[in-house]
Structure formats: structure tokens, C-alpha cells
Design an enzyme around this catalytic site. Structure first.
Site, PDB file in Angstrom:
ATOM      1  N   ASP A  71       0.868  -1.181   0.000  1.00  0.00           N
ATOM      2  CA  ASP A  71       0.000   0.000   0.000  1.00  0.00           C
ATOM      3  C   ASP A  71       0.907   1.234   0.000  1.00  0.00           C
ATOM      4  O   ASP A  71       2.122   1.126  -0.195  1.00  0.00           O
ATOM      5  CB  ASP A  71      -0.990  -0.040   1.178  1.00  0.00           C
TER       6      ASP A  71
ATOM      7  N   CYS B  12       2.995  -3.342   4.124  1.00  0.00           N
ATOM      8  CA  CYS B  12       2.172  -2.205   4.548  1.00  0.00           C
ATOM      9  C   CYS B  12       2.881  -1.570   5.744  1.00  0.00           C
ATOM     10  O   CYS B  12       4.039  -1.902   6.014  1.00  0.00           O
ATOM     11  CB  CYS B  12       0.733  -2.622   4.844  1.00  0.00           C
TER      12      CYS B  12
ATOM     13  N   THR C 210       2.523  -1.680   9.161  1.00  0.00           N
ATOM     14  CA  THR C 210       2.899  -2.613  10.228  1.00  0.00           C
ATOM     15  C   THR C 210       3.138  -4.023   9.715  1.00  0.00           C
ATOM     16  O   THR C 210       3.732  -4.851  10.419  1.00  0.00           O
ATOM     17  CB  THR C 210       1.769  -2.723  11.266  1.00  0.00           C
TER      18      THR C 210
ATOM     19  N   HIS D 272       9.963 -24.130   8.641  1.00  0.00           N
ATOM     20  CA  HIS D 272       8.893 -24.822   9.359  1.00  0.00           C
ATOM     21  C   HIS D 272       7.511 -24.613   8.749  1.00  0.00           C
ATOM     22  O   HIS D 272       6.656 -25.495   8.853  1.00  0.00           O
ATOM     23  CB  HIS D 272       8.838 -24.346  10.826  1.00  0.00           C
TER      24      HIS D 272
ATOM     25  N   HIS E 123       6.890 -31.221   9.624  1.00  0.00           N
ATOM     26  CA  HIS E 123       6.163 -29.981   9.343  1.00  0.00           C
ATOM     27  C   HIS E 123       5.084 -30.185   8.272  1.00  0.00           C
ATOM     28  O   HIS E 123       4.117 -29.430   8.211  1.00  0.00           O
ATOM     29  CB  HIS E 123       7.136 -28.882   8.929  1.00  0.00           C
TER      30      HIS E 123
HETATM   31  C1  RB5 Z   1      -1.985   2.619   6.483  1.00  0.00           C
HETATM   32  O1  RB5 Z   1      -2.046   3.829   7.167  1.00  0.00           O
HETATM   33  C2  RB5 Z   1      -1.816   1.466   7.447  1.00  0.00           C
HETATM   34  O2  RB5 Z   1      -2.980   1.283   8.185  1.00  0.00           O
HETATM   35  C3  RB5 Z   1      -1.441   0.205   6.718  1.00  0.00           C
HETATM   36  O3  RB5 Z   1      -0.286   0.427   5.989  1.00  0.00           O
HETATM   37  C4  RB5 Z   1      -1.156  -1.023   7.563  1.00  0.00           C
HETATM   38  O4  RB5 Z   1      -0.234  -0.742   8.574  1.00  0.00           O
HETATM   39  C5  RB5 Z   1      -2.336  -1.749   8.028  1.00  0.00           C
HETATM   40  O5  RB5 Z   1      -2.246  -2.777   8.703  1.00  0.00           O
END
Ligand code: RB5
Length: 150
Positions: free
Chosen positions: A8, A68, A70, A101, A136
Site C-alpha cells: 500500500d 504495509c 505494520t 517450518h 512440518h
Molecule cells: C496505512 O495507514 C496502514 O494502516 C497500513 O499500511 C497497515 O499498517 C495496516 O495494517
């Protein structure tokens, strides 16, 4: 071997840099950039879908990379696809074990959690580590059974 990579807006810059890194360091892989192509705000499930569908529709050697902010949203979305084993790996040990694994076929990174240097080494571990098989396999088959329920 093909790698489908998507992000994203939060992961756009890291994806851009990782595409070059993979092309230079792993020329045996063909890299397909599934977007996003700018840092304009977009919705991460769209890109999880693009990458996962390509990985599933291809031969078994294809891998995916999703980024993304996180890594959480991409992981949650990617693991809804039957046959996708997406692993959020923001450290080297997890990246290695995700292949050994879990036979992970999609690597997920959090661009707001790790920097470019660690990300390149996480990708390196992911691309150079083989599945151990053995005990596994039974566990992955148990996951497949869960996927087949209703
Ligand atoms: C975008 O602001 C953020 O929410 C996205 O990149 C991600 O971290 C979502 O899990």
C-alpha cells in the site's frame, strides 16, 4: 521462479527499493510489481489480493512479498486466501523459520517497523531458505484441513 510484490502507500518506498535489491541480488527470480505505484493513499486488501491470486495461479515455486505500515493488515488479508501461508517477518530468525517450518509462500514486511537494511536481509533469508519438510508437512496438512471446513 517468480516473485510478486505489492504494497500500500505506507510500503511504497520500501517496495520500490526492494524491487531493485531483488533484481540485482537474485537475478534468477523474475520480479512482478503488482503496485501500488505511488504514495497516494490506497487500500491494502486490494494489493494483498493481487499478489496472492498471482501466487496461487502460478506454479508452486512462485512467492509473494507484501508490505504495509505494520505488516498486520497485509498478513490478515493474505491469510484469507486458501493456499496462502503469509508470514509477517520483521527479523531474520523469523524469516528463516517461516520457510523451514511453515513453508511460507508470502513474506510480509512492516515498513514502519523495520528499515531498508533489515528488510533486505529478511528478504535474503526468505529467498535462500528451503522448507525442512518432515514433521512440518503433517502440520501444514492440518492447516489445509481447517481451510477445507465449510
Ligand atoms: C496505512 O495507514 C496502514 O494502516 C497500513 O499500511 C497497515 O499498517 C495496516 O495494517
Amino acid at each position: 521462479m517468480k516473485i510478486y510484490i505489492g504494497s500500500d502507500h505506507a510500503g511504497y518506498e520500501l517496495k520500490f527499493n526492494l524491487v531493485s535489491f531483488i533484481m540485482e541480488s537474485f537475478p534468477e527470480y523474475e520480479v512482478f510489481d503488482c503496485g501500488t505505484y505511488s504514495d497516494d493513499s490506497v487500500d491494502y486488501p486490494d494489493f494483498a489480493q493481487k499478489v496472492c491470486e498471482n501466487v496461487l495461479n502460478d506454479n508452486r515455486n512462485s512467492l509473494g512479498i507484501l508490505i504495509c505500515g505494520t505488516g498486520l493488515g497485509m498478513s490478515i488479508a493474505a491469510n484469507k486466501f486458501k493456499g496462502i501461508r503469509a508470514a509477517l517477518c520483521n527479523d531474520l530468525f523469523t524469516a528463516k523459520l517461516s520457510r523451514q517450518h511453515n513453508d511460507a509462500n508470502v513474506l510480509v514486511l512492516g515498513s514502519r517497523v523495520i528499515g531498508y537494511g533489515v528488510a533486505t536481509e529478511v528478504v535474503r533469508n526468505f529467498l535462500t531458505t528451503e522448507f525442512d519438510g518432515g514433521r512440518h508437512i503433517d502440520r501444514l496438512n492440518m492447516i489445509k484441513e481447517i481451510e477445507e471446513r465449510d
